[in-house]
Design a protein around this motif. Sequence first.
Motif, PDB file in Angstrom:
ATOM      1  N   TYR A 109       0.834  -1.208   0.000  1.00 26.60           N
ATOM      2  CA  TYR A 109       0.000   0.000   0.000  1.00 26.60           C
ATOM      3  C   TYR A 109       0.869   1.259   0.000  1.00 26.60           C
ATOM      4  O   TYR A 109       0.620   2.203  -0.746  1.00 26.60           O
ATOM      5  CB  TYR A 109      -0.948   0.000   1.211  1.00 26.60           C
ATOM      6  CG  TYR A 109      -2.138   0.933   1.056  1.00 26.60           C
ATOM      7  CD1 TYR A 109      -3.312   0.509   0.426  1.00 26.60           C
ATOM      8  CD2 TYR A 109      -2.094   2.239   1.529  1.00 26.60           C
ATOM      9  CE1 TYR A 109      -4.408   1.361   0.273  1.00 26.60           C
ATOM     10  CE2 TYR A 109      -3.186   3.100   1.383  1.00 26.60           C
ATOM     11  CZ  TYR A 109      -4.336   2.646   0.756  1.00 26.60           C
ATOM     12  OH  TYR A 109      -5.419   3.500   0.605  1.00 26.60           O
ATOM     13  N   VAL A 203      -4.691  -7.135   1.320  1.00 27.37           N
ATOM     14  CA  VAL A 203      -4.776  -5.685   1.137  1.00 27.37           C
ATOM     15  C   VAL A 203      -6.148  -5.356   0.554  1.00 27.37           C
ATOM     16  O   VAL A 203      -6.472  -5.801  -0.553  1.00 27.37           O
ATOM     17  CB  VAL A 203      -3.681  -5.180   0.176  1.00 27.37           C
ATOM     18  CG1 VAL A 203      -3.800  -3.665  -0.010  1.00 27.37           C
ATOM     19  CG2 VAL A 203      -2.284  -5.567   0.662  1.00 27.37           C
ATOM     20  N   ARG A 204      -6.940  -4.569   1.253  1.00 24.04           N
ATOM     21  CA  ARG A 204      -8.274  -4.317   0.768  1.00 24.04           C
ATOM     22  C   ARG A 204      -8.364  -3.267  -0.329  1.00 24.04           C
ATOM     23  O   ARG A 204      -8.987  -3.454  -1.345  1.00 24.04           O
ATOM     24  CB  ARG A 204      -9.197  -3.912   1.915  1.00 24.04           C
ATOM     25  CG  ARG A 204     -10.652  -4.007   1.453  1.00 24.04           C
ATOM     26  CD  ARG A 204     -11.628  -3.563   2.482  1.00 24.04           C
ATOM     27  NE  ARG A 204     -11.491  -2.152   2.771  1.00 24.04           N
ATOM     28  CZ  ARG A 204     -12.397  -1.453   3.431  1.00 24.04           C
ATOM     29  NH1 ARG A 204     -13.474  -2.066   3.903  1.00 24.04           N
ATOM     30  NH2 ARG A 204     -12.222  -0.190   3.666  1.00 24.04           N
ATOM     31  N   ASN A 208      -5.838   5.490  -1.907  1.00 26.57           N
ATOM     32  CA  ASN A 208      -6.427   6.826  -1.692  1.00 26.57           C
ATOM     33  C   ASN A 208      -5.743   7.901  -2.532  1.00 26.57           C
ATOM     34  O   ASN A 208      -5.430   8.990  -2.051  1.00 26.57           O
ATOM     35  CB  ASN A 208      -6.429   7.179  -0.202  1.00 26.57           C
ATOM     36  CG  ASN A 208      -5.053   7.104   0.425  1.00 26.57           C
ATOM     37  OD1 ASN A 208      -4.101   6.656  -0.216  1.00 26.57           O
ATOM     38  ND2 ASN A 208      -4.948   7.538   1.664  1.00 26.57           N
TER      39      ASN A 208
ATOM     40  N   LEU B  60      -4.280   6.507   5.936  1.00 34.65           N
ATOM     41  CA  LEU B  60      -3.758   5.343   5.210  1.00 34.65           C
ATOM     42  C   LEU B  60      -4.870   4.503   4.612  1.00 34.65           C
ATOM     43  O   LEU B  60      -4.735   3.287   4.461  1.00 34.65           O
ATOM     44  CB  LEU B  60      -2.862   4.513   6.139  1.00 34.65           C
ATOM     45  CG  LEU B  60      -1.598   5.270   6.564  1.00 34.65           C
ATOM     46  CD1 LEU B  60      -0.810   4.476   7.593  1.00 34.65           C
ATOM     47  CD2 LEU B  60      -0.725   5.569   5.354  1.00 34.65           C
ATOM     48  N   ALA B  61      -5.958   5.155   4.285  1.00 35.11           N
ATOM     49  CA  ALA B  61      -7.081   4.495   3.619  1.00 35.11           C
ATOM     50  C   ALA B  61      -7.993   5.595   3.106  1.00 35.11           C
ATOM     51  O   ALA B  61      -7.910   6.739   3.553  1.00 35.11           O
ATOM     52  CB  ALA B  61      -7.837   3.601   4.605  1.00 35.11           C
ATOM     53  N   VAL B  62      -8.836   5.225   2.194  1.00 31.37           N
ATOM     54  CA  VAL B  62      -9.934   6.117   1.831  1.00 31.37           C
ATOM     55  C   VAL B  62     -10.777   6.322   3.086  1.00 31.37           C
ATOM     56  O   VAL B  62     -11.023   5.366   3.831  1.00 31.37           O
ATOM     57  CB  VAL B  62     -10.758   5.488   0.694  1.00 31.37           C
ATOM     58  CG1 VAL B  62     -12.099   6.165   0.523  1.00 31.37           C
ATOM     59  CG2 VAL B  62      -9.959   5.543  -0.617  1.00 31.37           C
ATOM     60  N   ASP B 137     -10.076   1.329   8.976  1.00 33.58           N
ATOM     61  CA  ASP B 137      -9.906   0.774   7.632  1.00 33.58           C
ATOM     62  C   ASP B 137      -8.445   0.679   7.221  1.00 33.58           C
ATOM     63  O   ASP B 137      -8.098  -0.107   6.328  1.00 33.58           O
ATOM     64  CB  ASP B 137     -10.646   1.628   6.595  1.00 33.58           C
ATOM     65  CG  ASP B 137     -12.135   1.337   6.611  1.00 33.58           C
ATOM     66  OD1 ASP B 137     -12.559   0.536   7.463  1.00 33.58           O
ATOM     67  OD2 ASP B 137     -12.848   1.907   5.775  1.00 33.58           O
ATOM     68  N   LEU B 140      -6.909  -2.787   7.340  1.00 31.95           N
ATOM     69  CA  LEU B 140      -7.252  -3.713   6.255  1.00 31.95           C
ATOM     70  C   LEU B 140      -6.342  -3.545   5.042  1.00 31.95           C
ATOM     71  O   LEU B 140      -6.231  -4.445   4.209  1.00 31.95           O
ATOM     72  CB  LEU B 140      -8.705  -3.503   5.827  1.00 31.95           C
ATOM     73  CG  LEU B 140      -9.738  -3.623   6.947  1.00 31.95           C
ATOM     74  CD1 LEU B 140     -11.132  -3.327   6.413  1.00 31.95           C
ATOM     75  CD2 LEU B 140      -9.689  -5.012   7.587  1.00 31.95           C
ATOM     76  N   ASN B 141      -5.696  -2.397   4.942  1.00 33.94           N
ATOM     77  CA  ASN B 141      -4.755  -2.191   3.837  1.00 33.94           C
ATOM     78  C   ASN B 141      -3.351  -2.671   4.166  1.00 33.94           C
ATOM     79  O   ASN B 141      -2.462  -2.624   3.322  1.00 33.94           O
ATOM     80  CB  ASN B 141      -4.721  -0.709   3.456  1.00 33.94           C
ATOM     81  CG  ASN B 141      -6.021  -0.267   2.804  1.00 33.94           C
ATOM     82  OD1 ASN B 141      -6.686  -1.072   2.152  1.00 33.94           O
ATOM     83  ND2 ASN B 141      -6.381   0.993   2.986  1.00 33.94           N
TER      84      ASN B 141
END
Lengths: 443, 443
Positions: A109, A203-204, A208, B60-62, B137, B140-141
């Motif tokens: 990521y 890794v989902r 972003n 670190l995620a949307v 979230d 999860l990444n």
Amino acid sequence: MSKPRQLHLGAFMRPVSIHTGAWRYPGAYPDANFNFNHLRKFAQTLERGKFDAFFMADHLAVLNMPIDALKRSHTVTSFEPFTLLSALAGATERIGLVATASTTFDAPYHVARRFASLDHISGGRAGWNIVTTSNPDAALNFGLDDHMEHDERYRRAREFYDVVTGLWDSFADDAFVRDVTSGLFFDPSRMHVLDHKGKYYSVRGPLNIARPVQGWPVIVQAGASEAGKQLAAETAEVIFAAHNSLADGQRFYADVKGRLDKLGRARDSLKILPGALVVVGDTVEEAREKRAKVDSLVDYANAIASLSIALGHDASKFDPDGPLPDIPESNASKSGRERAIALAKRDNLTVRQLAQRLGGFGGFAFVGTPKTIADEMEEWLVSEGSDGFNLMFPFLPAGLDDFVDKVVPELQRRGLFRREYEGPTLRDHLGLARPSNRFFAPA
Amino acid sequence: MSKPRQLHLGAFMRPVSIHTGAWRYPGAYPDANFNFNHLRKFAQTLERGKFDAFFMADHLAVLNMPIDALKRSHTVTSFEPFTLLSALAGATERIGLVATASTTFDAPYHVARRFASLDHISGGRAGWNIVTTSNPDAALNFGLDDHMEHDERYRRAREFYDVVTGLWDSFADDAFVRDVTSGLFFDPSRMHVLDHKGKYYSVRGPLNIARPVQGWPVIVQAGASEAGKQLAAETAEVIFAAHNSLADGQRFYADVKGRLDKLGRARDSLKILPGALVVVGDTVEEAREKRAKVDSLVDYANAIASLSIALGHDASKFDPDGPLPDIPESNASKSGRERAIALAKRDNLTVRQLAQRLGGFGGFAFVGTPKTIADEMEEWLVSEGSDGFNLMFPFLPAGLDDFVDKVVPELQRRGLFRREYEGPTLRDHLGLARPSNRFFAPA
Ligand SMILES: Cc1cc2nc3c(=O)[nH]c(=O)nc-3n(C[C@H](O)[C@H](O)[C@H](O)COP(=O)(O)O)c2cc1C
Ligand SMILES: Cc1cc2nc3c(=O)[nH]c(=O)nc-3n(C[C@H](O)[C@H](O)[C@H](O)COP(=O)(O)O)c2cc1C
């Protein structure tokens, strides 16, 4: 009429040069590892010379060498690639920016995101040099006691690559409608949640950040093993190779391009760029003197250790200023031993000179005038030894200035190298197609 | 004569502003998340306004919100902080550059190295906003199924900080002698191998980059919990706080500065900068209209969801254009409910306006003329509510231009803010001492 094939040129950079004697060369910047202004100047000179890319090598530990050698080596410190190349993006307009990032010691990521961000910031000039990191000391800086096994590293690398490229495809190129009137920022049907669950990574997504300008940054690979070559044939768009001779280069070229055929990939979808040191003089003699001079700045005690390893024989008893004596065969690497002996013979080197040659930079080199260097490069290109080179300079800034001011015009005169960048992106420079999004057809 | 206390001002930036309606505001750049040129312009304007620092938030995620809200939000994409701030380093000369980096989802060796590199590239302007990452979230990444427990995150953060600062001290400031004549690049007795083996991390070192220009980049912290405040008191040099009122600010200020006393740290070795939106008009009325305008650009369906959550009561049945009706108490957050009710009363807001206020930016705001804003900021400073602010702009570029062109001169006239940067580094701007090396006394 199809365009005649031209060379692709990268510059493989460490801030003070690859050569371990370089920082002591007259006019060199011994502080380049700490001084961004020097790096900016190098990048701008490379751009003036229309180079395809600035390649930044990287290591995740202080290089693994005895302290008596380390204390004399400028490699102990360097800029980190993403911070350096992002800063250089602002100081340049066209040249590609290739960062080395490890699949063994970083998270997909982070890697996907940093390259996407560099690609947006630079207007489509990013490339990823995928390494699995061979320096075993790196493991100790990342919580492991031992280095991960070689083929395991490559299996992880393959999955890592799938995750990173999948994350880059999180959004269709046209996802961001930004309709001020309706208030719709992006079309959710043009966003893909990767939901990767593999052997090594889970890794989902989505990433972003919008899809990179180039679709994907250019994929570069430098592995030399069977696993390395296969990963390259499956994934890479540029291979950074290391050869000792044109014949070696031709064998490697045929091997890798043959793998592309088997995989159904077009031959020109992957460019092979062997590394080469380049030392330019107004006469061949002058070029050799420059080389001898920078080699002579390598500490002899360290150099003799390198030579002993290459020969598999203690060289410290030899007369430093005499010729290399005959030595019995040993169990050491046969190829290393033969190369050292052949080098001493070809260039008529004393033991000291041979040791310092190997200790400074032992790899392939072009040493000559603009004309002889252009002749050699042309031969590599036309005889399918390579698609260009990843060049290293023996000392900076002069070694780089010489190449750009003297050799580049000669290559341009012969039609072997661009006079102007044709497009804005690194893919444009390399003649590589923009990858389509694996989850979305163009609208 | 001791210098009168002055405000410290950071700018807490997202490329399109913090306010979720900002990208639709007339004259805004809806593409700022993809267009580095806009960011360069913002940073240069902040530098013209003599701001201490450009703070880059990071996730670190949307962001975790329903797709119907997400699709209207410019937060879905952003630049990555290290790449962005390094590029901005080249486009600016003095302003500090604070990157957010997570102790939960990154490795200390990477974090130490990137900040050291940014500090060298920028000539000593880097700061590290330490976050433990609260968005579940993100886990999860990075290969986890669940978010790590809160206090565990803070325990790791404390050890992470020890490792990073230890790695920054790998070399004494005078380690790099670079003696061209003798060939000694650095003095090995001035290099320290960390050899950290702790509960969470095992990191050998040394770091492969020289000690940062500032010794250590400035340490910033934004945690609000007991564990967060204690980590800040032990380690931070800047706290980025979030308050609803001056009284809240004073309580927090006294709490944290009191912790410093107990730890034997000087009170001015940690600056407390609450976040504040700032909306400038030539009259108070005009400022309020700008604010109402940007709030009105928040989608009502999303806004009403935010209001329902704040009230703990379904607000979608209320008359959007009527006043907030009386509502029964519920189990929802009491403070959120009281704040919403008080806000509606103070600013005489309809249900729609209140919802859009909370959905746009619900935090503390200065809304007024240069004079009223300077009055309020001065009151915070002199009554120990804060040491300055981390400002957010309601829309860009105009909201930022207004502050720099109109409020900054008013603050300067009153002697509350610098007219020129006094030194080159972020530590100079903040009046923070350069930390000594924990392994080496100065030579
Ligand atoms: C010219 C060249 C440059 C390389 N640069 C790097 C580098 O910057 N960082 C790194 O970790 N490895 C680097 N490598 C090492 C390769 O990634 C690879 O580990 C090495 O070539 C051994 O190949 P193998 O792993 O397939 O056996 C480089 C290799 C070559 C040939
Ligand atoms: C003004 C402000 C800005 C913040 N910025 C970020 C950020 O950019 N990234 C992030 O992960 N967390 C950010 N946080 C969250 C904090 O790091 C922290 O998780 C949050 O304040 C909750 O505090 P606690 O973890 O101590 O309970 C921010 C918090 C505040 C108050």
